[in-house]
Enzyme design. Structure first.
Site, PDB file in Angstrom:
ATOM      1  N   ASP A 156       0.723  -1.208  -0.093  1.00 15.29           N
ATOM      2  CA  ASP A 156       0.071  -0.093  -0.069  1.00 15.29           C
ATOM      3  C   ASP A 156       0.786   1.293   0.061  1.00 15.29           C
ATOM      4  O   ASP A 156       2.110   1.006   0.307  1.00 15.29           O
ATOM      5  CB  ASP A 156      -0.947   0.049   1.131  1.00 15.29           C
ATOM      6  CG  ASP A 156      -1.963   1.267   1.181  1.00 15.29           C
ATOM      7  OD1 ASP A 156      -2.486   1.463   0.081  1.00 15.29           O
ATOM      8  OD2 ASP A 156      -1.902   2.007   2.312  1.00 15.29           O
ATOM      9  N   SER A 157       0.232   2.615  -0.356  1.00 14.06           N
ATOM     10  CA  SER A 157       0.955   3.814  -0.183  1.00 14.06           C
ATOM     11  C   SER A 157       1.490   4.059   1.118  1.00 14.06           C
ATOM     12  O   SER A 157       1.973   4.951   1.336  1.00 14.06           O
ATOM     13  CB  SER A 157       0.250   4.656  -0.907  1.00 14.06           C
ATOM     14  OG  SER A 157      -1.081   4.768  -0.336  1.00 14.06           O
ATOM     15  N   TYR A 175      -0.482   8.619  -2.732  1.00 17.30           N
ATOM     16  CA  TYR A 175      -0.406   8.511  -4.010  1.00 17.30           C
ATOM     17  C   TYR A 175      -1.664   8.905  -4.893  1.00 17.30           C
ATOM     18  O   TYR A 175      -1.703   9.338  -5.962  1.00 17.30           O
ATOM     19  CB  TYR A 175      -0.394   6.908  -4.415  1.00 17.30           C
ATOM     20  CG  TYR A 175       0.871   6.048  -4.333  1.00 17.30           C
ATOM     21  CD1 TYR A 175       1.752   6.619  -3.685  1.00 17.30           C
ATOM     22  CD2 TYR A 175       0.958   4.762  -4.670  1.00 17.30           C
ATOM     23  CE1 TYR A 175       3.117   5.740  -3.347  1.00 17.30           C
ATOM     24  CE2 TYR A 175       1.787   4.100  -4.357  1.00 17.30           C
ATOM     25  CZ  TYR A 175       3.158   4.562  -3.730  1.00 17.30           C
ATOM     26  OH  TYR A 175       4.247   3.692  -3.509  1.00 17.30           O
ATOM     27  N   CYS A 192      -3.641  -0.935  -2.238  1.00 17.99           N
ATOM     28  CA  CYS A 192      -4.012   0.339  -2.623  1.00 17.99           C
ATOM     29  C   CYS A 192      -4.683   0.706  -3.848  1.00 17.99           C
ATOM     30  O   CYS A 192      -4.410   0.111  -5.000  1.00 17.99           O
ATOM     31  CB  CYS A 192      -2.673   1.107  -2.901  1.00 17.99           C
ATOM     32  SG  CYS A 192      -2.757   3.018  -3.343  1.00 17.99           S
ATOM     33  N   GLU A 218      -6.408   9.596   9.062  1.00 21.49           N
ATOM     34  CA  GLU A 218      -5.286   9.721   9.880  1.00 21.49           C
ATOM     35  C   GLU A 218      -5.164  10.441  11.145  1.00 21.49           C
ATOM     36  O   GLU A 218      -4.203  10.047  11.814  1.00 21.49           O
ATOM     37  CB  GLU A 218      -4.101   9.874   8.592  1.00 21.49           C
ATOM     38  CG  GLU A 218      -4.237   8.933   7.334  1.00 21.49           C
ATOM     39  CD  GLU A 218      -2.741   8.667   6.721  1.00 21.49           C
ATOM     40  OE1 GLU A 218      -1.941   9.464   7.084  1.00 21.49           O
ATOM     41  OE2 GLU A 218      -2.762   7.617   6.167  1.00 21.49           O
ATOM     42  N   CYS A 246     -10.987   3.207  -1.558  1.00 18.24           N
ATOM     43  CA  CYS A 246      -9.881   3.969  -1.189  1.00 18.24           C
ATOM     44  C   CYS A 246      -9.673   3.006   0.152  1.00 18.24           C
ATOM     45  O   CYS A 246     -10.665   2.772   1.053  1.00 18.24           O
ATOM     46  CB  CYS A 246      -9.960   5.415  -0.612  1.00 18.24           C
ATOM     47  SG  CYS A 246      -8.603   5.988   0.156  1.00 18.24           S
ATOM     48  N   HIS A 264      -8.533   3.730   3.132  1.00 17.40           N
ATOM     49  CA  HIS A 264      -8.974   4.573   4.268  1.00 17.40           C
ATOM     50  C   HIS A 264     -10.555   4.505   4.483  1.00 17.40           C
ATOM     51  O   HIS A 264     -10.818   4.577   5.654  1.00 17.40           O
ATOM     52  CB  HIS A 264      -8.466   5.856   4.326  1.00 17.40           C
ATOM     53  CG  HIS A 264      -7.117   6.097   4.597  1.00 17.40           C
ATOM     54  ND1 HIS A 264      -6.308   5.427   3.680  1.00 17.40           N
ATOM     55  CD2 HIS A 264      -6.233   6.609   5.522  1.00 17.40           C
ATOM     56  CE1 HIS A 264      -4.907   5.844   3.838  1.00 17.40           C
ATOM     57  NE2 HIS A 264      -5.130   6.483   4.995  1.00 17.40           N
TER      58      HIS A 264
HETATM   59  N1  DGL Z   1      -4.136   3.967  -0.491  1.00 22.60           N
HETATM   60  C1  DGL Z   1      -4.725   5.057  -1.183  1.00 22.60           C
HETATM   61  C2  DGL Z   1      -5.801   4.462  -2.015  1.00 22.60           C
HETATM   62  O1  DGL Z   1      -6.359   3.569  -1.472  1.00 22.60           O
HETATM   63  C3  DGL Z   1      -5.165   6.249  -0.326  1.00 22.60           C
HETATM   64  C4  DGL Z   1      -3.822   6.872   0.202  1.00 22.60           C
HETATM   65  C5  DGL Z   1      -2.938   7.661  -0.884  1.00 22.60           C
HETATM   66  O2  DGL Z   1      -3.568   8.661  -1.511  1.00 22.60           O
HETATM   67  O3  DGL Z   1      -2.198   7.380  -1.164  1.00 22.60           O
HETATM   68  O4  DGL Z   1      -6.169   4.763  -2.703  1.00 22.60           O
END
Ligand code: DGL
Length: 268
Positions: free
Chosen positions: A10-11, A42, A73, A152, A184, A186
């Site tokens: 993941d990012s 990302y 991600c 976050e 996403c 989160h």
């Molecule tokens: N993990 C990213 C996603 O699921 C969210 C956070 C980011 O922008 O890196 O798109």
């Protein structure tokens, strides 16, 4: 049977929602998680940059003798899945396809909402996948960039989260959607707030859960399931200071993160 670990990428920290689902559905699997915390987000970056970051991250994961990679991600799945599959000879699974499939099977009125980062929504990856399976469907994508920092901060059930969700989701409500893809990493953390804004009338599709189901099926099909039925071990790697990851991550996983190391990802 194959007792090598699964790589989860993941990012940053959000992919822990996917890891959590995998450990619940496949408790015997060992997991190596890499979160690119030094370069998150990302979601606001160009396709070229995301591809570069994903390939570097995969190079790192490949040093850990993994048997498959899960791109937890959404943005990375949307923008870099094809390139990753071209470059690495290992089963790779992203979150878009499982999430899109679930949305199609759950909708009754064929009006589906998708929320995600700007990168995910602008790529049209979810929208295209859903349209392919449901050509008559009405699919409305909305980018919700403020959701990531809200989660976050640990503010997922606050007034700020509620007001923000109300504004982002207004268009979807007006379109009378009956299912909504939480596109996403989160967003599953915000599901109670989102559900409140949508007055409990919309089915929330959690790609994290759907992806874990797909991972299980993929491992089974390829004879790659672990011989252990439980007791899977998780190791975490991040590209920035592990402390923040430990704190917020522990909150998402509801358990303490013990084994964590920092990696110099730019070297990969
Ligand atoms: N993990 C990213 C996603 O699921 C969210 C956070 C980011 O922008 O890196 O798109």
């Amino acid at each position: 049977m194959d007792d090598r670990p699964i790589g989860v990428f993941d990012s940053g920290i959000g992919g822990l929602t996917v890891l959590k689902e995998i450990t619940e559905q496949l408790p015997g699997e060992d997991i190596v998680y890499f979160g690119d915390t030094a370069r998150i987000p990302y979601g606001t970056r160009s396709k070229e940059t995301v591809i570069k970051y994903v390939l570097q991250s995969f190079r790192f994961l490949m040093t850990k003798d993994i048997k498959a990679i899960v791109i937890a991600c959404n943005t990375a799945s949307a923008l870099a899945m094809e390139e990753a599959q071209k470059e690495f000879d290992i089963p790779i699974i992203g979150v878009i396809e499982p999430g899109a499939k679930a949305a199609v099977s759950m909708t009754r009125n064929s009006k589906i909402g998708v929320i995600g980062t700007e990168g995910t929504i602008n790529s049209q990856s979810y929208q295209r996948k859903i349209r392919k399976m449901l050509p008559s469907g009405e699919i409305i994508g909305v980018a919700c960039p403020l959701f990531v920092p809200i989660v976050e901060e640990g503010w997922e059930n606050s007034d700020v989260a509620y007001m923000t969700a109300k504004k982002y989701l207004l268009e979807l409500k007006e379109h009378n959607i009956d299912s909504l893809v939480l596109g996403c990493t989160h967003y599953p953390v915000l599901r109670y707030t989102i559900d409140k804004v949508l007055e409990g009338k919309v089915t929330l599709v959690n790609p994290a859960y759907e992806t874990a189901k797909a991972v299980k099926a993929l491992l089974k099909e390829n004879n790659l399931l672990s011989s252990k039925l439980d007791g899977g071990v998780q190791r975490f790697y991040v590209s920035d200071d592990p402390e923040k990851f430990k704190r917020i991550g522990g909150n998402i996983l509801r358990t303490e993160i013990v084994s964590i190391e920092k990696v110099d990802i730019e070297k990969m």
